[in-house]
Structures are given as C-alpha cells and as structure tokens.
Design a protein around this motif. Structure first.
Motif, mmCIF file in Angstrom:
data_model
loop_
_atom_site.group_PDB
_atom_site.id
_atom_site.type_symbol
_atom_site.label_atom_id
_atom_site.label_comp_id
_atom_site.label_asym_id
_atom_site.label_seq_id
_atom_site.Cartn_x
_atom_site.Cartn_y
_atom_site.Cartn_z
ATOM 1 N N THR A 201 0.847 -1.191 0.000
ATOM 2 C CA THR A 201 0.000 0.000 0.000
ATOM 3 C C THR A 201 0.884 1.242 0.000
ATOM 4 O O THR A 201 2.063 1.173 0.341
ATOM 5 C CB THR A 201 -0.920 0.041 1.232
ATOM 6 O OG1 THR A 201 -0.113 0.023 2.423
ATOM 7 C CG2 THR A 201 -1.862 -1.149 1.260
ATOM 8 N N GLY A 202 0.301 2.360 -0.412
ATOM 9 C CA GLY A 202 1.030 3.626 -0.368
ATOM 10 C C GLY A 202 2.115 3.772 -1.411
ATOM 11 O O GLY A 202 3.062 4.546 -1.232
ATOM 12 N N VAL A 203 2.011 3.041 -2.525
ATOM 13 C CA VAL A 203 3.011 3.164 -3.587
ATOM 14 C C VAL A 203 2.873 4.538 -4.242
ATOM 15 O O VAL A 203 1.780 4.961 -4.618
ATOM 16 C CB VAL A 203 2.832 2.053 -4.643
ATOM 17 C CG1 VAL A 203 3.797 2.269 -5.815
ATOM 18 C CG2 VAL A 203 3.057 0.685 -4.013
ATOM 19 N N HIS A 204 3.991 5.240 -4.376
ATOM 20 C CA HIS A 204 3.995 6.574 -4.972
ATOM 21 C C HIS A 204 4.041 6.496 -6.499
ATOM 22 O O HIS A 204 4.778 5.677 -7.064
ATOM 23 C CB HIS A 204 5.219 7.371 -4.501
ATOM 24 C CG HIS A 204 5.219 7.686 -3.044
ATOM 25 N ND1 HIS A 204 4.446 8.693 -2.493
ATOM 26 C CD2 HIS A 204 5.901 7.126 -2.023
ATOM 27 C CE1 HIS A 204 4.667 8.736 -1.181
ATOM 28 N NE2 HIS A 204 5.535 7.796 -0.876
ATOM 29 N N ALA A 205 3.287 7.355 -7.157
ATOM 30 C CA ALA A 205 3.347 7.484 -8.616
ATOM 31 C C ALA A 205 4.219 8.689 -8.943
ATOM 32 O O ALA A 205 3.802 9.831 -8.761
ATOM 33 C CB ALA A 205 1.946 7.674 -9.187
ATOM 34 N N ILE A 206 5.434 8.424 -9.387
ATOM 35 C CA ILE A 206 6.391 9.492 -9.699
ATOM 36 C C ILE A 206 6.888 9.294 -11.126
ATOM 37 O O ILE A 206 7.526 8.289 -11.433
ATOM 38 C CB ILE A 206 7.574 9.495 -8.710
ATOM 39 C CG1 ILE A 206 7.069 9.668 -7.275
ATOM 40 C CG2 ILE A 206 8.575 10.598 -9.060
ATOM 41 C CD1 ILE A 206 8.150 9.534 -6.222
ATOM 42 N N SER A 207 6.610 10.227 -11.982
ATOM 43 C CA SER A 207 7.005 10.127 -13.380
ATOM 44 C C SER A 207 8.511 9.944 -13.507
ATOM 45 O O SER A 207 9.293 10.488 -12.726
ATOM 46 C CB SER A 207 6.586 11.400 -14.129
ATOM 47 O OG SER A 207 7.085 11.393 -15.454
ATOM 48 N N CYS A 208 8.922 9.155 -14.508
ATOM 49 C CA CYS A 208 10.350 9.047 -14.804
ATOM 50 C C CYS A 208 10.925 10.404 -15.166
ATOM 51 O O CYS A 208 12.115 10.660 -14.960
ATOM 52 C CB CYS A 208 10.571 8.077 -15.970
ATOM 53 S SG CYS A 208 10.241 6.351 -15.553
ATOM 54 N N GLY A 209 10.093 11.262 -15.694
ATOM 55 C CA GLY A 209 10.537 12.611 -16.020
ATOM 56 C C GLY A 209 11.330 12.677 -17.308
ATOM 57 O O GLY A 209 11.872 11.682 -17.793
#
Length: 416
Positions: A201-209
């Motif tokens: 749970t709580g996985v962050h969605a962070i773009s590779c950018g």
C-alpha cells in the motif's frame, strides 16, 4: 547594520541540505537501451548535477567487471559493475549472479557507505541491496519498472508453468519492496497494478521525467506521412500490429513506417513486411545515437505506440517533447500520456484496423488541426519535467513526506 544583527540573520536563514551519497541498484543499465535503464541513467546524472555523490551497482556490460567512473549526460558517476552472464534467450540481457548478490551487495555498501539505497528492480540487485541495506539500517527506496509477464517469452518455460512463475515473481517482489521505506513506480495506474499484485500500500506514482530542453519541435509543414515507432523490437511491443495497420491505410496517403530500435523480433518483422508486401515502405534503423533519435522525431509525422505493457513510456514522452502527435494502445499507462482527441488518439489494443483508423485521422488532419495536436503534446509533457522528479526523490531520500507530482489530469486544467 551591526555585526550582531548580521549574525542573527545568518542564523535564522535555512541551512542548505548537505549533499547525499546515493547508491542506485539496477538489473539493466547503460549501454542497455530500454526505459528502466534510461531512467536510472538520467536519475544518476541528474543527482550528480545537483551536487550529490552517486554510485550505481549494475551488471557488467561485458566480461570486464570492477569499479570505475562512467560519464552520463556530462556527469560522472561511480559504477560498480558486477560479474555477469549473458542470458541467451534474450538478445542483449546480462545478469549478475543471483547466488553472489548478497555478498556483492554487502561489499559495495560497505565500500560506499551510502545515505540511501535506491533499487530499480526487485529481481537480483534489488533483492541483494535490500537485504544488506536493511541489516545496516540504511534508508531504502524501491522503484518498479518491471512486469513479470514481459519476460515470459525469454524464460523458455512451457506455457503451463508460466502462470505459476508469474505468481512466484510477484511474491518475490512483495518481499523485496516490503523492505523499502518508500516504493515508487512511474504512473498511478502502474502503482495500482503493483499494489494489486503484491499487497503493498502507499506506492507513490512518480514520473520518470524528461528534460524537454533536449528535444525541439519541428514546426515546418509536412512533406511526407512518416509513422515512427521507437523502442525494443520485442513481442510485447506488438509492432506486427503496426505493420498490419500500414496495409490498411489508403494508398493515396503514401505512408511509411520507420522502426527505431533493435531486438529479438527484428528478423521476424522484416519477414512479415515482405509477406505483407510493404517491405519498400518500412525502414528498420536498428539502434541509433541520441542525436540520430532526435532527427528521427523531427522526420516523423506521428508516433505509433502499439505496446500493451508500458508502465510509462519514456519514448512517448520524448515524442511529445518533440511536438509529435501520438497514436497509442489504450493499455496500461499510455492513456496517462496520450489524451484521446487532445494530443493524439487511443486505439483498441491489438486491433490493426482501429490503429489504422486513428493514424488516418492524424495523417489526414488539416494543417491547423495537425498543429493543434502538436501543441497539445508540448503542453501535456510540461507536467513531466525531470527537475520535479529529481526533487521528489531527493525528499524521499531524506525521509521527508512527499505529495506525488500531478501528471495525469493536465487535461482538466487546459485553458480555453
């Protein structure tokens, strides 16, 4: 102003956070050409440019192994290249010895003494680094770019055992990512997917950018209808669907396809082009340099992304930064980048006719409509600035709370 007041003002000013020593672990890294390898490379270079000391622990790219400096995007990182074997069912993959990974991880961690360990895969390096960093009380960040299903064609396992193997792979992912203080993946859909299959749970969605400044739009009038695909030439990319779609386009469009990249399906696809009678309209360039890739984006009219297994798709972001409209499969994370009717179109996965229909809309667009699609790609990619990605990871590395960067609702804020 008195000396006393000057001292007080200095004492009240916020301190600049000290640079970090970061150890990045990955199972695929340069010179490999794929999204996960490119992200790890850009992350390492970006962190060094911000003043941090960065080490990477990755499989050796040849029989030569050891520790030495490597330069990426003008920045020097220290590479700890592990003794590796070639995985021959795959066209380029090399892997570090699983039975030596804990020993190697302990050695590298004790040499580097990192403030934080950030692994990019749970399979081999992530497992070893996670176990040994946890023993030493070092902060661990884990990022997932991997879907076990993508590797099935390279395992040589009989079909009947593949579902069982995928289940084991997800259980292994749960154990390794469970050691991390924070877990990330490139998009919200990919995060939901990871949570569903691991119970995390709580996985962050962070773009590779992406550093959009590395890509420049071509605003010159179209002189041809060139459809571009960039990526690994492998089964899950479904390039065969693109070739079949080409045969369904009106002949008067005189459309061609350029396929940039290499992989195990190259010969099969070249033969398919011959069988379909379109060999003279399909160009296979193989691997290219970064400059040659930028030129390919400039030549193209539209990017086609038929893949059904993208957790983000750096290629799609590069194309958008180059002001290309995109026609992509409505699968996994691609709808987060391609907003139907805004910067391109989504088609039913594996449906060559639907892909052809959506490509036809772009290729037949008026100059004004085509320019609108191009401008929308430029607008939507702004949310994926790599500096925002780097700042978010810096906060995670320091144990600070973060809010996931908003990258998936840009259409809601579109100005009229």
């Amino acid at each position: 102003m008195s000396d006393t007041s000057g001292t007080t003002a200095s004492a009240e000013s916020p301190e600049t956070p000290k640079p970090l020593r970061v150890l990045i672990g990955a199972d695929t890294f340069a010179p490999n050409v794929n999204g996960a390898a490119r992200f790890a490379e850009r992350l390492a270079a970006g962190l060094v440019a911000r003043g941090h000391e960065v080490h990477v622990m990755v499989p050796a790219a040849s029989r030569k192994h050891g520790t030495w400096p490597e330069v990426y995007e003008g920045q020097t990182v220290t590479a700890h290249r592990l003794y590796s074997w070639r995985w021959y069912p795959h066209d380029w993959l090399r892997f570090a010895m699983p039975w030596r990974i804990k020993q190697n991880s302990a050695r590298v961690i004790d040499e580097v003494k990192p403030d934080v360990v950030h692994f990019q895969s749970h399979i081999i390096t992530g497992r070893g680094l996670g176990i040994e960093a946890q023993k030493r009380g070092i902060r661990i960040i884990g990022t997932n770019h991997f879907m076990p299903e993508n590797m099935l064609e390279f395992t040589l396992l009989p079909k009947g055992f593949q579902e069982w193997a995928v289940g084991l792979a997800w259980k292994a992912a749960r154990r390794t990512f469970g050691r991390a203080e924070a877990v990330t993946t490139p998009t919200r859909k990919a995060a939901d997917f990871l949570e569903k299959h691991t119970g995390l749970t709580g996985v962050h969605a962070i773009s590779c950018g992406i550093d959009a400044d590395n890509y420049s739009p071509n605003w010159e009038p179209r002189t041809e209808n060139r459809i571009l695909f960039v990526g690994r030439v492998t089964g899950e990319k479904q390039i065969d669907v693109l070739l079949r779609a080409l045969t369904l386009l009106p002949a008067e469009l005189d459309a061609t396809v350029e396929i940039v990249g290499g992989g195990d399906q190259m010969k099969n696809l070249q033969q398919l082009a011959v069988t379909l009678g379109i060999a003279d309209r399909v160009v296979f360039t193989g691997y290219v340099t970064d400059e040659e890739l930028r030129e390919a984006y400039h030549r193209a009219t539209v990017l086609a992304m038929p893949s059904i297994a993208e957790l983000q798709s750096i290629v799609t972001m590069e194309a958008m930064a180059s002001a290309l409209p995109v026609v992509a499969a409505n699968a996994m994370a691609l709808p987060h980048l391609v907003h139907d009717g805004e910067n391109g179109y989504l088609f039913e996965p594996s449906n060559a006719q639907d892909l052809a229909d959506k490509l036809k809309v772009v290729l037949e667009a008026s100059p004004e409509e085509f320019e609108r699609l191009k401008k929308e790609s430029i607008r939507l990619i702004a949310a994926h600035d790599i500096n925002r990605t780097l700042s978010t990871f810096e906060s995670l590395y320091r144990g600070e709370p973060v809010a996931d960067p908003v990258t998936e609702d840009a259409s809601a804020t579109r100005s009229e």
